[in-house]
Design a protein around this motif. Structure first.
Motif, PDB file in Angstrom:
ATOM      1  N   ILE A 164     -27.521  38.171 -52.326  1.00 41.97           N
ATOM      2  CA  ILE A 164     -28.361  38.188 -51.115  1.00 41.97           C
ATOM      3  C   ILE A 164     -28.342  36.803 -50.455  1.00 41.97           C
ATOM      4  O   ILE A 164     -28.531  36.667 -49.253  1.00 41.97           O
ATOM      5  CB  ILE A 164     -29.803  38.640 -51.472  1.00 41.97           C
ATOM      6  CG1 ILE A 164     -29.768  40.092 -51.967  1.00 41.97           C
ATOM      7  CG2 ILE A 164     -30.734  38.529 -50.270  1.00 41.97           C
ATOM      8  CD1 ILE A 164     -31.106  40.644 -52.388  1.00 41.97           C
ATOM      9  N   ASP A 175     -29.144  37.427 -43.240  1.00 39.60           N
ATOM     10  CA  ASP A 175     -30.593  37.161 -43.175  1.00 39.60           C
ATOM     11  C   ASP A 175     -30.922  35.768 -43.701  1.00 39.60           C
ATOM     12  O   ASP A 175     -31.755  35.070 -43.161  1.00 39.60           O
ATOM     13  CB  ASP A 175     -31.364  38.211 -43.989  1.00 39.60           C
ATOM     14  CG  ASP A 175     -31.061  39.607 -43.507  1.00 39.60           C
ATOM     15  OD1 ASP A 175     -31.676  40.026 -42.526  1.00 39.60           O
ATOM     16  OD2 ASP A 175     -30.177  40.250 -44.096  1.00 39.60           O
ATOM     17  N   LEU A 211     -38.028  40.509 -41.398  1.00 41.79           N
ATOM     18  CA  LEU A 211     -37.928  40.756 -42.843  1.00 41.79           C
ATOM     19  C   LEU A 211     -39.286  41.115 -43.448  1.00 41.79           C
ATOM     20  O   LEU A 211     -39.370  41.965 -44.341  1.00 41.79           O
ATOM     21  CB  LEU A 211     -37.326  39.556 -43.563  1.00 41.79           C
ATOM     22  CG  LEU A 211     -35.802  39.414 -43.443  1.00 41.79           C
ATOM     23  CD1 LEU A 211     -35.300  38.307 -44.340  1.00 41.79           C
ATOM     24  CD2 LEU A 211     -35.079  40.716 -43.781  1.00 41.79           C
ATOM     25  N   ASP A 260     -39.214  44.819 -44.719  1.00 44.89           N
ATOM     26  CA  ASP A 260     -39.246  45.091 -46.164  1.00 44.89           C
ATOM     27  C   ASP A 260     -40.522  45.792 -46.620  1.00 44.89           C
ATOM     28  O   ASP A 260     -40.507  46.581 -47.558  1.00 44.89           O
ATOM     29  CB  ASP A 260     -39.069  43.782 -46.947  1.00 44.89           C
ATOM     30  CG  ASP A 260     -37.640  43.273 -46.829  1.00 44.89           C
ATOM     31  OD1 ASP A 260     -36.766  44.068 -46.449  1.00 44.89           O
ATOM     32  OD2 ASP A 260     -37.399  42.088 -47.113  1.00 44.89           O
ATOM     33  N   VAL A 281     -38.655  49.743 -44.394  1.00 44.88           N
ATOM     34  CA  VAL A 281     -37.785  50.285 -45.461  1.00 44.88           C
ATOM     35  C   VAL A 281     -38.501  51.373 -46.260  1.00 44.88           C
ATOM     36  O   VAL A 281     -38.024  52.510 -46.344  1.00 44.88           O
ATOM     37  CB  VAL A 281     -37.229  49.161 -46.365  1.00 44.88           C
ATOM     38  CG1 VAL A 281     -36.522  49.733 -47.581  1.00 44.88           C
ATOM     39  CG2 VAL A 281     -36.262  48.283 -45.580  1.00 44.88           C
ATOM     40  N   PHE A 319     -18.611  48.910 -50.521  1.00 46.12           N
ATOM     41  CA  PHE A 319     -19.797  48.066 -50.277  1.00 46.12           C
ATOM     42  C   PHE A 319     -19.920  46.967 -51.336  1.00 46.12           C
ATOM     43  O   PHE A 319     -20.032  45.781 -51.032  1.00 46.12           O
ATOM     44  CB  PHE A 319     -21.021  48.989 -50.302  1.00 46.12           C
ATOM     45  CG  PHE A 319     -22.368  48.329 -50.465  1.00 46.12           C
ATOM     46  CD1 PHE A 319     -23.029  47.798 -49.363  1.00 46.12           C
ATOM     47  CD2 PHE A 319     -22.994  48.272 -51.703  1.00 46.12           C
ATOM     48  CE1 PHE A 319     -24.284  47.210 -49.510  1.00 46.12           C
ATOM     49  CE2 PHE A 319     -24.252  47.688 -51.854  1.00 46.12           C
ATOM     50  CZ  PHE A 319     -24.896  47.151 -50.744  1.00 46.12           C
TER      51      PHE A 319
HETATM   52  C1  LIG Z   1     -35.934  47.518 -36.924  1.00 46.93           C
HETATM   53  C2  LIG Z   1     -36.250  46.709 -38.124  1.00 46.93           C
HETATM   54  C3  LIG Z   1     -37.642  46.276 -38.333  1.00 46.93           C
HETATM   55  C4  LIG Z   1     -35.254  46.411 -38.940  1.00 46.93           C
HETATM   56  C5  LIG Z   1     -35.468  45.732 -40.219  1.00 46.93           C
HETATM   57  C6  LIG Z   1     -34.153  45.438 -40.881  1.00 46.93           C
HETATM   58  C7  LIG Z   1     -34.382  45.218 -42.362  1.00 46.93           C
HETATM   59  C8  LIG Z   1     -35.049  46.496 -42.840  1.00 46.93           C
HETATM   60  C9  LIG Z   1     -33.046  44.975 -43.059  1.00 46.93           C
HETATM   61  C10 LIG Z   1     -32.383  43.673 -42.603  1.00 46.93           C
HETATM   62  C11 LIG Z   1     -31.434  43.350 -43.691  1.00 46.93           C
HETATM   63  C12 LIG Z   1     -31.785  44.052 -44.809  1.00 46.93           C
HETATM   64  C13 LIG Z   1     -31.093  44.097 -46.071  1.00 46.93           C
HETATM   65  C14 LIG Z   1     -31.488  44.958 -47.057  1.00 46.93           C
HETATM   66  C15 LIG Z   1     -32.633  45.884 -46.831  1.00 46.93           C
HETATM   67  C16 LIG Z   1     -32.977  46.101 -45.370  1.00 46.93           C
HETATM   68  C17 LIG Z   1     -33.046  44.810 -44.588  1.00 46.93           C
HETATM   69  C18 LIG Z   1     -34.228  43.987 -45.062  1.00 46.93           C
HETATM   70  C19 LIG Z   1     -30.903  44.902 -48.470  1.00 46.93           C
HETATM   71  C20 LIG Z   1     -31.889  44.045 -49.236  1.00 46.93           C
HETATM   72  C21 LIG Z   1     -30.829  46.303 -49.083  1.00 46.93           C
HETATM   73  C22 LIG Z   1     -30.180  46.287 -50.471  1.00 46.93           C
HETATM   74  C23 LIG Z   1     -28.753  45.780 -50.375  1.00 46.93           C
HETATM   75  O1  LIG Z   1     -28.145  45.794 -51.663  1.00 46.93           O
HETATM   76  C24 LIG Z   1     -28.678  44.367 -49.757  1.00 46.93           C
HETATM   77  C25 LIG Z   1     -29.173  43.342 -50.747  1.00 46.93           C
HETATM   78  C26 LIG Z   1     -27.206  44.054 -49.510  1.00 46.93           C
HETATM   79  C27 LIG Z   1     -29.458  44.359 -48.403  1.00 46.93           C
HETATM   80  C28 LIG Z   1     -29.497  42.988 -47.677  1.00 46.93           C
HETATM   81  C29 LIG Z   1     -29.923  43.172 -46.247  1.00 46.93           C
END
Ligand SMILES: CC(C)=CCC[C@@H](C)[C@H]1CC=C2C3=C(CC[C@@]21C)[C@@]1(C)CC[C@H](O)C(C)(C)[C@@H]1CC3
Ligand code: NDP
Length: 219
Positions: free
Chosen positions: A45, A50, A60, A64, A68, A105
């Motif tokens: 990560i 991000d 975030l 999160d 999500v 991925f």
């Molecule tokens: C419209 C809105 C509020 C969008 C929010 C975007 C976030 C939900 C995403 C941005 C990047 C993310 C990632 C993950 C989850 C969703 C969010 C936070 C992630 C942690 C999911 C699990 C994967 O293995 C990851 C670690 C590659 C991924 C990283 C980016």
């Protein structure tokens, strides 16, 4: 994961089942794998957009804690009241799609993460890269030589496998696929601008060498 799990229990109660349906099991297991993989590969990560560019803020925090959990579980929510029986052939095809998506991925994310952590790693010696004025190099072979965001391609195939078990009767379980496609196309454009700003001519050279963004020969 907890919301999905409670949807599986709700489905058993509403549909009077002894066990969750095959479609509910697929949705639960696929998303559980995604979460466990994220935890297992937590250090990767650190090289995502991000953390590299965006930083911690409203997206975030809200994403999160609210977005999500409450929108990524809509497939399981849909299945509680809308049974979607699957044939063994359909189950096999969806599992195969998920496996291919997950492979692309994970391999592409881990390859870039390993390269960013230690570009001299002997296990990456077979990969070609181009130097940039910042001192960092850009991978131009391996997964990152196929398209500019192979990790997004794998993630999109997995998203498709998360929606397919719900069938085509309603748009709700397709929300994730549609939202994610828009999110990743927009993210790809943001990343392109940021990398062009950071790497200048080296980025232009990368884009000339790796012509497609997400899908080879298509986009
Ligand atoms: C419209 C809105 C509020 C969008 C929010 C975007 C976030 C939900 C995403 C941005 C990047 C993310 C990632 C993950 C989850 C969703 C969010 C936070 C992630 C942690 C999911 C699990 C994967 O293995 C990851 C670690 C590659 C991924 C990283 C980016
Ligand atoms: N499920 C979800 O809701 C979401 C999942 N994701 C997933 O998270 C994962 C990470 O995505 P994300 O953080 O958006 O983007 P990336 O992991 O693709 O990170 C982009 C960064 O990687 C570096 N990079 C780009 N090209 C190269 C190259 N050729 N060689 C070496 N480094 C390169 C650049 O940073 P630098 O050069 O500075 O190192 C660039 O800014 C993806 O799999 C994505 O699908 C993302 C968003 C939401």
């Amino acid at each position: 994961v907890l919301i999905n799990f409670s949807m599986a229990l709700a489905e058993m109660e509403r549909q009077q089942l002894d066990a969750p349906s095959a479609s509910m099991l697929l949705v639960n297991l696929f998303q559980l794998l995604y979460v466990l993989d994220g935890l297992w590969n937590e250090e990767a990560i650190l090289t995502t957009m991000d953390l590299m560019h965006d930083g911690f803020g409203f997206m975030l925090a809200f994403g999160d804690l609210v977005w999500v959990p409450f929108t990524y579980s809509l497939q399981a929510f849909y299945l509680v009241d809308h049974p979607s029986p699957l044939s063994p052939a359909a189950i096999s095809a969806i599992v195969a799609l998920k496996a291919v998506g997950f492979y692309i991925f994970r391999k592409s994310n881990s390859e870039k993460n390993a390269f960013r952590r230690n570009p001299a790693d002997p296990r990456l010696a077979h990969l070609k890269s181009i130097p940039t004025a910042t001192g960092k190099s850009l991978l131009v072979s391996g997964w990152w030589g196929v398209v500019r965001h192979p990790n997004y391609l794998g993630d999109l195939l997995m998203a498709l496998a998360w929606s397919l078990p719900c069938g085509f009767q309603h748009l709700l379980p397709w929300y994730y696929m549609i939202y994610f496609l828009i999110l990743l196309v927009h993210r790809d454009s943001r990343d392109m601008s940021e990398c062009r700003r950071k790497y200048g001519r080296a980025w232009e050279e990368y884009c000339r060498t790796v012509r497609f963004r997400l899908v080879p020969h298509l986009y």
